[in-house]
Design a protein around this motif. Structure first.
Motif, mmCIF file in Angstrom:
data_model
loop_
_atom_site.group_PDB
_atom_site.id
_atom_site.type_symbol
_atom_site.label_atom_id
_atom_site.label_comp_id
_atom_site.label_asym_id
_atom_site.label_seq_id
_atom_site.Cartn_x
_atom_site.Cartn_y
_atom_site.Cartn_z
ATOM 1 N N SER A 41 -28.439 69.506 42.132
ATOM 2 C CA SER A 41 -27.241 68.632 42.219
ATOM 3 C C SER A 41 -26.979 67.951 41.061
ATOM 4 N N GLY A 42 -25.607 67.177 41.068
ATOM 5 C CA GLY A 42 -25.042 66.670 39.623
ATOM 6 C C GLY A 42 -25.465 65.203 39.894
ATOM 7 N N GLY A 43 -25.861 64.809 40.583
ATOM 8 C CA GLY A 43 -26.136 63.092 41.199
ATOM 9 C C GLY A 43 -24.983 62.707 41.682
ATOM 10 N N SER A 44 -24.841 61.310 42.024
ATOM 11 C CA SER A 44 -23.753 60.816 42.556
ATOM 12 C C SER A 44 -22.882 59.936 41.448
ATOM 13 N N PRO A 45 -21.593 60.458 41.028
ATOM 14 C CA PRO A 45 -20.945 59.650 40.069
ATOM 15 C C PRO A 45 -20.443 58.313 40.615
ATOM 16 N N SER A 76 -30.698 71.293 36.703
ATOM 17 C CA SER A 76 -29.226 70.945 36.250
ATOM 18 C C SER A 76 -28.968 72.205 35.181
ATOM 19 N N SER A 77 -28.081 72.893 35.774
ATOM 20 C CA SER A 77 -27.351 73.989 34.849
ATOM 21 C C SER A 77 -25.919 74.039 35.488
ATOM 22 N N ALA A 78 -25.301 73.023 35.851
ATOM 23 C CA ALA A 78 -23.976 72.756 36.378
ATOM 24 C C ALA A 78 -23.732 73.999 37.511
ATOM 25 N N CYS A 79 -22.942 74.924 37.552
ATOM 26 C CA CYS A 79 -22.653 75.783 38.740
ATOM 27 C C CYS A 79 -23.607 76.703 39.007
ATOM 28 N N ALA A 80 -24.518 76.759 38.092
ATOM 29 C CA ALA A 80 -25.829 77.853 38.000
ATOM 30 C C ALA A 80 -27.235 77.223 38.721
ATOM 31 N N SER A 81 -27.025 76.013 38.860
ATOM 32 C CA SER A 81 -28.124 75.123 39.121
ATOM 33 C C SER A 81 -28.920 75.533 40.310
ATOM 34 N N SER A 82 -28.094 75.745 41.572
ATOM 35 C CA SER A 82 -29.119 76.106 42.769
ATOM 36 C C SER A 82 -29.460 77.518 42.386
ATOM 37 N N GLY A 83 -28.761 78.376 41.826
ATOM 38 C CA GLY A 83 -29.166 79.799 41.413
ATOM 39 C C GLY A 83 -30.594 79.916 40.787
ATOM 40 N N MET A 94 -30.179 42.261 37.339
ATOM 41 C CA MET A 94 -30.863 41.873 38.530
ATOM 42 C C MET A 94 -29.994 41.882 39.933
ATOM 43 N N ARG A 95 -28.735 41.818 39.853
ATOM 44 C CA ARG A 95 -28.000 41.869 40.907
ATOM 45 C C ARG A 95 -27.883 43.513 41.512
ATOM 46 N N CYS A 96 -28.310 44.270 40.677
ATOM 47 C CA CYS A 96 -28.102 45.807 40.867
ATOM 48 C C CYS A 96 -29.167 46.103 42.389
ATOM 49 N N SER A 97 -28.926 47.315 43.167
ATOM 50 C CA SER A 97 -29.673 47.722 44.117
ATOM 51 C C SER A 97 -30.969 48.129 43.379
ATOM 52 N N PRO A 98 -32.080 47.979 44.001
ATOM 53 C CA PRO A 98 -33.399 48.304 43.328
ATOM 54 C C PRO A 98 -33.440 50.076 43.473
ATOM 55 N N THR A 99 -32.850 50.632 44.556
ATOM 56 C CA THR A 99 -32.630 52.042 44.719
ATOM 57 C C THR A 99 -31.520 52.693 44.090
ATOM 58 N N GLY A 100 -30.831 52.144 42.956
ATOM 59 C CA GLY A 100 -29.413 52.458 42.526
ATOM 60 C C GLY A 100 -29.805 53.681 41.751
ATOM 61 N N ILE A 101 -30.929 53.756 41.099
ATOM 62 C CA ILE A 101 -31.161 54.886 39.939
ATOM 63 C C ILE A 101 -31.444 55.937 40.978
ATOM 64 N N VAL A 102 -32.557 55.831 41.704
ATOM 65 C CA VAL A 102 -33.036 57.160 42.458
ATOM 66 C C VAL A 102 -31.912 57.391 43.724
ATOM 67 N N ALA A 103 -30.806 56.728 43.682
ATOM 68 C CA ALA A 103 -29.769 57.229 44.835
ATOM 69 C C ALA A 103 -28.687 58.216 43.930
ATOM 70 N N SER A 104 -28.699 57.726 42.548
ATOM 71 C CA SER A 104 -27.479 58.098 41.922
ATOM 72 C C SER A 104 -27.733 59.202 40.711
ATOM 73 N N ILE A 105 -28.948 59.257 40.077
ATOM 74 C CA ILE A 105 -29.186 60.226 38.958
ATOM 75 C C ILE A 105 -29.303 61.704 39.520
#
Length: 423
Positions: A119-123, A172-179, A139-150
């Protein structure tokens, strides 16, 4: 050590054309697209108006507490809080795939069962985290923000959530990634390292995940959903974005037979090749894709004349479609034995990292259900396709041997070869 045979034995699908096998097969047979006028694009500053949306999910909010999935699915709150929107799609597709394959929990959570994801993560979530950090402090960011988005969010969450004990990795190879994920998962099984591999592709389906491609002049600016995605049409003007998730279970012949599973098709082999040409555009003559297709045929032990069908990467961009057509013409040079060609992206839109595994699943479904999907919305065929067997309507006969192509940024190309199985 002799290479082991590999089969697809389970599928899970959350797509713009349906959220289960039955709905997807019906859409593919009827050439029913999933593209709609998308309200967030209906603003003056957006040149794009349409999107191939995922239906029956509510994941547009930046707060996971507001998300809703169809009633048949259950995701624990502690799991949900570290997912991206496409992680919700993927979690549901995983549940489908496990159910479809009949895989017991003892074999799912097993050191001989792995998972590769793309996946390309969640922009949208990544932007939310960065904006909150800049406005309110880290410190006001979600502690799961990184693992949810990258970009690794799918494999992080699915490996942990489904207790996967075997090989795991994100691609992570863009449109060939899941290939690439499918190809390397095949290798894990063929080489005897694993017995079973889940392969997952997923992408968000929203403004942030799709609209930035407009800056590349890559998206269609058509306002009519019925003509926006039209691979191989002379008047195509770009692709339509989409999201969702698809999961395929790859399994060795020994594992499949030991538990009495049924195969959709056999995965014969794969190949890859690079263009070495441009960061964003395909080589004009499809140089890297030619290499990928020839290597896939060699790995599969298949002659070009034996291929019945190619599910083309063709996204509906002016340059990319012609590049692939030229590559196909070069590899399948015998005009008397050229395979039928279609692009199911006319129906689904372009799923980016999701595209390869989604289209591999379509090939598997076509083989099992006995049909070959056509390439929809072609009104005036591009002259570059002259002499090729572009299939414009559904054929009520499944392919015996199918090839599926994918191409990504930087000129990464992947080609996969599948064979139907006797039932």
């Amino acid at each position: 050590m002799a290479s082991r045979r590999v089969f697809i034995t389970g599928l899970g699908l959350i797509t713009s054309i349906g959220n289960d096998k039955a709905a997807v097969v019906e859409s593919l047979r009827e050439l029913r697209h999933g593209i709609v006028a998308y309200p967030p694009f209906n603003v003056a500053e957006s040149p794009v108006r349409v999107l191939a949306t995922v239906k029956d999910f509510e994941v547009d909010s930046l707060d996971f507490e507001d998300w809703r999935a169809p009633a048949r699915y259950r995701i624990r709150r502690e799991a949900l809080r570290s997912l991206a929107p496409h992680g919700v799609y993927a979690w549901c597709a995983m549940q489908q795939c496990i159910e479809d394959s009949g895989l017991a929990e003892t074999l799912m959570s097993h050191e001989r069962t792995g998972l590769y994801a793309a996946s390309g993560g969640s922009p949208a979530l990544l932007h939310q985290s960065m904006d909150r950090m800049n406005r309110s402090g880290v410190m006001r960011c979600s502690p799961t923000g990184i693992v949810a988005s990258i970009a690794g969010t799918l494999n992080f969450n699915l490996v942990a959530g489904f207790k996967i004990l075997g090989a795991s990795c994100g691609f992570s190879s863009a449109c060939a990634s899941s290939g690439h994920a499918l190809g390397f998962a095949y290798d894990e099984i063929a080489l005897g390292r694993q017995d079973r591999m889940f392969v997952v592709g997923g992408e968000d389906c929203n403004r942030e995940s799709c609209l930035p491609f407009a800056a590349m002049r890559a998206l269609s600016v058509q306002t009519d959903p019925a003509v926006a995605s039209r691979p191989f049409d002379a008047d195509r003007d770009g692709f339509v974005g989409t999201g969702g998730a698809v999961v395929a279970l790859l399994e060795s012949e020994e594992s499949m037979r030991a538990r009495g599973a049924t195969a959709y098709c056999e995965f014969l082999g794969w190949g890859q090749g690079s263009d070495g040409h441009s960061v964003a555009m395909s080589h004009p003559d499809g140089a890297g894709l030619r290499v990928a297709m020839r290597r896939a045929l060699a790995a599969a032990g298949v002659d070009a004349s034996e291929v019945d069908y190619i599910n083309a990467h063709a996204t509906s961009t002016p340059i990319g479609d012609v590049s692939e057509l030229r590559a196909i013409r070069a590899v399948f040079s015998d005009s008397a034995a050229r395979p039928r060609v279609s692009s199911t992206k006319a129906l689904t839109g372009h799923g980016l990292s999701l595209a390869s595994v989604m289209e591999a699943a379509f090939c598997a479904l076509a083989m099992r259900e006995g049909f070959t999907p056509g390439s929809a919305h072609i009104r005036r065929l591009d002259p570059a396709a002259e002499g090729l067997a572009i299939l414009r309507e559904t054929l009520n006969e499944g392919p015996r041997i199918a090839m599926s192509n994918s191409s990504g940024f930087g000129g990464a190309n992947v080609s996969l070869v599948f064979r139907s199985v006797d039932r």
